[in-house]
Design a protein around this motif. Structure first.
Motif, PDB file in Angstrom:
ATOM      1  N   THR A 155      23.841  18.172  -6.815  1.00 35.91           N
ATOM      2  CA  THR A 155      22.568  18.210  -7.104  1.00 35.91           C
ATOM      3  C   THR A 155      22.271  18.281  -8.583  1.00 35.91           C
ATOM      4  O   THR A 155      23.352  18.376  -9.458  1.00 35.91           O
ATOM      5  N   LYS A 156      21.250  18.106  -9.049  1.00 38.91           N
ATOM      6  CA  LYS A 156      20.666  18.177 -10.459  1.00 38.91           C
ATOM      7  C   LYS A 156      21.394  17.263 -11.375  1.00 38.91           C
ATOM      8  O   LYS A 156      21.631  17.119 -12.606  1.00 38.91           O
ATOM      9  N   SER A 157      21.659  15.980 -10.796  1.00 37.81           N
ATOM     10  CA  SER A 157      22.142  14.822 -11.328  1.00 37.81           C
ATOM     11  C   SER A 157      21.350  14.471 -12.508  1.00 37.81           C
ATOM     12  O   SER A 157      21.874  13.975 -13.813  1.00 37.81           O
ATOM     13  N   ASP A 158      20.098  14.712 -12.475  1.00 39.47           N
ATOM     14  CA  ASP A 158      19.004  14.530 -13.741  1.00 39.47           C
ATOM     15  C   ASP A 158      18.848  15.493 -14.931  1.00 39.47           C
ATOM     16  O   ASP A 158      18.818  15.109 -15.948  1.00 39.47           O
ATOM     17  N   LEU A 159      19.874  16.701 -14.497  1.00 43.42           N
ATOM     18  CA  LEU A 159      19.820  17.512 -15.641  1.00 43.42           C
ATOM     19  C   LEU A 159      21.286  17.587 -16.380  1.00 43.42           C
ATOM     20  O   LEU A 159      21.498  18.142 -17.355  1.00 43.42           O
ATOM     21  N   ALA A 160      22.376  16.967 -15.763  1.00 41.70           N
ATOM     22  CA  ALA A 160      23.560  16.876 -16.265  1.00 41.70           C
ATOM     23  C   ALA A 160      23.935  15.641 -17.148  1.00 41.70           C
ATOM     24  O   ALA A 160      23.709  14.498 -16.931  1.00 41.70           O
ATOM     25  N   GLY A 208      25.941  26.074   0.412  1.00 41.64           N
ATOM     26  CA  GLY A 208      26.065  26.213  -0.995  1.00 41.64           C
ATOM     27  C   GLY A 208      25.493  27.491  -1.711  1.00 41.64           C
ATOM     28  O   GLY A 208      24.845  28.151  -1.002  1.00 41.64           O
ATOM     29  N   ALA A 209      25.860  27.703  -2.911  1.00 40.30           N
ATOM     30  CA  ALA A 209      25.404  28.861  -3.495  1.00 40.30           C
ATOM     31  C   ALA A 209      24.042  29.214  -3.777  1.00 40.30           C
ATOM     32  O   ALA A 209      23.485  28.208  -3.727  1.00 40.30           O
ATOM     33  N   SER A 210      23.601  30.305  -4.070  1.00 41.06           N
ATOM     34  CA  SER A 210      22.099  30.323  -4.275  1.00 41.06           C
ATOM     35  C   SER A 210      21.847  29.556  -5.496  1.00 41.06           C
ATOM     36  O   SER A 210      22.355  29.565  -6.556  1.00 41.06           O
ATOM     37  N   GLY A 211      20.701  28.999  -5.404  1.00 39.62           N
ATOM     38  CA  GLY A 211      20.001  27.966  -6.657  1.00 39.62           C
ATOM     39  C   GLY A 211      20.511  26.621  -6.813  1.00 39.62           C
ATOM     40  O   GLY A 211      20.294  26.174  -7.793  1.00 39.62           O
ATOM     41  N   THR A 212      21.402  26.329  -5.895  1.00 46.03           N
ATOM     42  CA  THR A 212      22.051  25.147  -5.914  1.00 46.03           C
ATOM     43  C   THR A 212      21.075  23.790  -5.459  1.00 46.03           C
ATOM     44  O   THR A 212      21.370  22.605  -5.827  1.00 46.03           O
ATOM     45  N   GLY A 213      19.997  24.197  -4.968  1.00 43.18           N
ATOM     46  CA  GLY A 213      18.969  23.219  -4.639  1.00 43.18           C
ATOM     47  C   GLY A 213      18.875  22.912  -2.889  1.00 43.18           C
ATOM     48  O   GLY A 213      18.404  21.802  -2.343  1.00 43.18           O
ATOM     49  N   LYS A 214      19.436  23.968  -1.886  1.00 42.93           N
ATOM     50  CA  LYS A 214      19.355  23.747  -0.736  1.00 42.93           C
ATOM     51  C   LYS A 214      17.851  23.615  -0.164  1.00 42.93           C
ATOM     52  O   LYS A 214      17.491  22.699   0.697  1.00 42.93           O
ATOM     53  N   SER A 215      16.685  24.551  -0.757  1.00 42.26           N
ATOM     54  CA  SER A 215      15.914  24.584  -0.251  1.00 42.26           C
ATOM     55  C   SER A 215      14.919  23.249  -0.709  1.00 42.26           C
ATOM     56  O   SER A 215      14.192  22.641   0.051  1.00 42.26           O
ATOM     57  N   THR A 216      15.250  22.958  -2.061  1.00 42.96           N
ATOM     58  CA  THR A 216      14.673  21.821  -2.459  1.00 42.96           C
ATOM     59  C   THR A 216      15.049  20.335  -1.659  1.00 42.96           C
ATOM     60  O   THR A 216      14.267  19.882  -1.566  1.00 42.96           O
ATOM     61  N   SER A 237       5.516  22.000  -1.398  1.00 46.20           N
ATOM     62  CA  SER A 237       6.947  21.827  -1.089  1.00 46.20           C
ATOM     63  C   SER A 237       7.582  23.065  -0.467  1.00 46.20           C
ATOM     64  O   SER A 237       8.216  23.087   0.301  1.00 46.20           O
ATOM     65  N   ARG A 238       6.962  23.950  -1.336  1.00 46.92           N
ATOM     66  CA  ARG A 238       7.607  25.481  -0.778  1.00 46.92           C
ATOM     67  C   ARG A 238       7.216  25.757   0.759  1.00 46.92           C
ATOM     68  O   ARG A 238       7.769  26.224   1.583  1.00 46.92           O
ATOM     69  N   GLY A 239       5.852  25.816   0.886  1.00 43.40           N
ATOM     70  CA  GLY A 239       5.074  25.825   1.818  1.00 43.40           C
ATOM     71  C   GLY A 239       5.636  25.083   3.260  1.00 43.40           C
ATOM     72  O   GLY A 239       5.663  25.638   4.251  1.00 43.40           O
TER      73      GLY A 239
HETATM   74  N1  LIG Z   1      15.855  18.984 -11.935  1.00 48.81           N
HETATM   75  C1  LIG Z   1      16.414  19.486 -10.908  1.00 48.81           C
HETATM   76  N2  LIG Z   1      16.070  20.816 -10.255  1.00 48.81           N
HETATM   77  C2  LIG Z   1      16.619  21.189  -9.305  1.00 48.81           C
HETATM   78  C3  LIG Z   1      17.327  20.254  -8.577  1.00 48.81           C
HETATM   79  N3  LIG Z   1      17.772  20.715  -7.256  1.00 48.81           N
HETATM   80  C4  LIG Z   1      17.193  22.105  -7.365  1.00 48.81           C
HETATM   81  N4  LIG Z   1      16.419  22.384  -8.451  1.00 48.81           N
HETATM   82  C5  LIG Z   1      15.565  23.538  -8.872  1.00 48.81           C
HETATM   83  O1  LIG Z   1      16.701  24.477  -8.833  1.00 48.81           O
HETATM   84  C6  LIG Z   1      15.927  25.621  -8.698  1.00 48.81           C
HETATM   85  C7  LIG Z   1      16.653  26.271  -7.369  1.00 48.81           C
HETATM   86  O2  LIG Z   1      16.306  25.433  -6.233  1.00 48.81           O
HETATM   87  P1  LIG Z   1      16.523  25.995  -4.494  1.00 48.81           P
HETATM   88  O3  LIG Z   1      16.390  24.691  -3.913  1.00 48.81           O
HETATM   89  O4  LIG Z   1      15.624  27.105  -4.510  1.00 48.81           O
HETATM   90  O5  LIG Z   1      17.766  26.417  -4.645  1.00 48.81           O
HETATM   91  P2  LIG Z   1      18.609  27.122  -3.237  1.00 48.81           P
HETATM   92  O6  LIG Z   1      19.956  26.573  -3.044  1.00 48.81           O
HETATM   93  O7  LIG Z   1      17.734  26.725  -2.065  1.00 48.81           O
HETATM   94  O8  LIG Z   1      18.749  28.699  -3.344  1.00 48.81           O
HETATM   95  P3  LIG Z   1      18.592  30.023  -2.412  1.00 48.81           P
HETATM   96  O9  LIG Z   1      17.415  29.972  -1.712  1.00 48.81           O
HETATM   97  O10 LIG Z   1      18.802  31.081  -3.299  1.00 48.81           O
HETATM   98  O11 LIG Z   1      19.734  29.851  -1.469  1.00 48.81           O
HETATM   99  C8  LIG Z   1      14.400  25.381  -8.380  1.00 48.81           C
HETATM  100  O12 LIG Z   1      13.635  25.707  -9.358  1.00 48.81           O
HETATM  101  C9  LIG Z   1      14.564  23.825  -7.974  1.00 48.81           C
HETATM  102  O13 LIG Z   1      13.492  23.248  -8.313  1.00 48.81           O
HETATM  103  C10 LIG Z   1      17.604  18.955  -9.040  1.00 48.81           C
HETATM  104  O14 LIG Z   1      18.246  18.238  -8.355  1.00 48.81           O
HETATM  105  N5  LIG Z   1      17.261  18.494 -10.109  1.00 48.81           N
END
Ligand SMILES: Nc1nc2c(ncn2[C@@H]2O[C@H](COP(=O)(O)OP(=O)(O)OP(=O)(O)O)[C@@H](O)[C@H]2O)c(=O)[nH]1
Ligand SMILES: [Zn+2]
Length: 357
Positions: A155-160, A208-216, A237-239
């Motif tokens: 994930t986060k290809s846009d940030l890398a 995946g680890a926390s914050g990697t974008g699973k919820s997103t 989106s969260r809701g």
């Molecule tokens: N720019 C960008 N931001 C992203 C991307 N994926 C996730 N994020 C951001 O990264 C943050 C964490 O994403 P989450 O989807 O909450 O991560 P998670 O894996 O669900 O984390 P946990 O719920 O802790 O397990 C959020 O602020 C997202 O908006 C991406 O591909 N690009």
């Protein structure tokens, strides 16, 4: 014999292999028996879906006991036989054999089944500062042991800035053949990129680890293309994720997504031998080590140490250490239980003696 509509159940992820054992399950002969999938497990009961209806249910005590004897329990993704009684209660009477299962070892060494009957594990890792090939390597080994097919989702290809270099690094390091894609988890293009694994009747999990974008990613996958436009979606989106708070839920395209607490970051339930099979290059080389029980550390004549990249070998050792730690606490726990049995027996005997005297 139990009747079912395969097309309906297939849309919930039923695979023909799950039905192979049906003839051997006596509970399936009961006139009221029907097939359903476990969508959520709670402390007391569970939720089932039969392709049409969502029902609260409970497992029969004898099923709970049988499973407990093998440190097992019903999990999200299981296919079960359920019966509704005259009181309108639904009871789960039997479990269909699982195609595969993800289980983890809790900190106290206990085995904790998490989810079953999974077609694909999406291994999620950020291309930003979260990027960690070793962690990915461990997850790959774990899914391999569990017989679940992995897909690496970066994930986060846009940030890398150096995304392409990191993809090359992974491709060079990891065993070949694992599909790998880089996405912006927030974008519709992520859904399109994952479409090959999200067909109707497919069951997927996100690891995946926390914050990697699973919820997103979940929110992106849950959105239909029409919904995914404009500011409306960004706001709720969260809701949307929370309102669909079943632990197995269906994506618009027909795949089932399992999202269960504890599954997201997970330490597998496997012994050292099983874990070694997840590092098949090391396993193959180990046959040429001078000592049969070579740990591939300082031993002379080790065939692994020279051939395997140092970082990969360190990672392997870490996985082995974790596994040993898990089994140690498991033994300690058994010793503890045995001790308690003795103590409670003694206490009962003491109570009897007192009452008698
Ligand atoms: N720019 C960008 N931001 C992203 C991307 N994926 C996730 N994020 C951001 O990264 C943050 C964490 O994403 P989450 O989807 O909450 O991560 P998670 O894996 O669900 O984390 P946990 O719920 O802790 O397990 C959020 O602020 C997202 O908006 C991406 O591909 N690009
Ligand atoms: Zn060796």
């Amino acid at each position: 014999m139990l009747e079912y509509d395969f097309a309906v159940l297939h849309s919930l992820g039923l695979q023909p292999a799950s039905l192979a054992a049906l003839a051997d399950i006596p509970e399936a002969d009961h006139p009221d028996a029907r097939l359903a999938r476990v969508t959520e497990v709670q402390r007391e009961g569970l939720f089932l879906h039969d392709g049409r209806l969502d029902t609260a249910a409970r497992p029969l005590p004898r099923l709970v006991q049988t499973l407990l004897a093998e440190a097992d329990a019903l999990v999200v993704g299981d296919w079960v036989i359920a019966e509704r009684n005259a009181l309108g209660e639904t009871w789960v009477s039997a479990l269909l054999p699982r195609i595969n299962q993800l289980a983890r070892r809790a900190n106290d060494g206990r085995r904790q089944p998490l989810a079953s009957n999974i077609d694909t594990a999406l291994l999620v890792m950020g291309l930003d500062h979260d990027f960690n090939p070793r962690r990915l390597e461990r997850y790959l080994a774990f899914t391999r042991i569990a017989a679940v097919a992995p897909v690496i989702v970066l994930t986060k290809s846009d940030l890398a800035d150096d995304g392409a270099a990191r993809l090359d690094e992974l491709a060079a390091r990891l065993p070949g053949g694992t599909p790998m894609l880089a996405v912006d988890a927030r974008a519709d293009s992520a859904r399109e990129a994952l479409a090959p694994w999200l067909g109707a009747g497919q069951t997927v999990v996100l690891l995946g680890a926390s914050g990697t974008g699973k919820s997103t990613l979940t929110n992106t996958l849950l959105a239909t293309p029409a919904q995914a436009t404009g500011a409306v979606r960004a706001g709720d989106s969260r809701g949307r994720h929370t309102t669909v708070a079943r632990h197995l839920f269906r994506l618009p395209g027909g795949a089932c997504l399992i999202d269960t607490p504890g599954l997201r970051t997970w330490r597998p339930d496997a012994d050292e031998a099983e874990l070694t099979s997840g590092f098949d290059d090391i396993q193959a080389l180990a046959a040429h080590c001078r000592y049969r029980d070579c740990q591939h550390l300082e031993e002379p004549g080790c065939a692994v140490r020279d051939a395997v990249p140092a970082d990969r070998l360190r990672n392997y050792h870490k996985v082995m250490r974790d596994a040993r730690q898990g089994s140690l606490t498991m033994r300690e726990r058994k010793a503890q239980t045995a001790k308690w049995k003795v103590i409670s027996k003694a206490a009962k005997a003491y109570g009897r003696a007192k009452r008698g005297g």
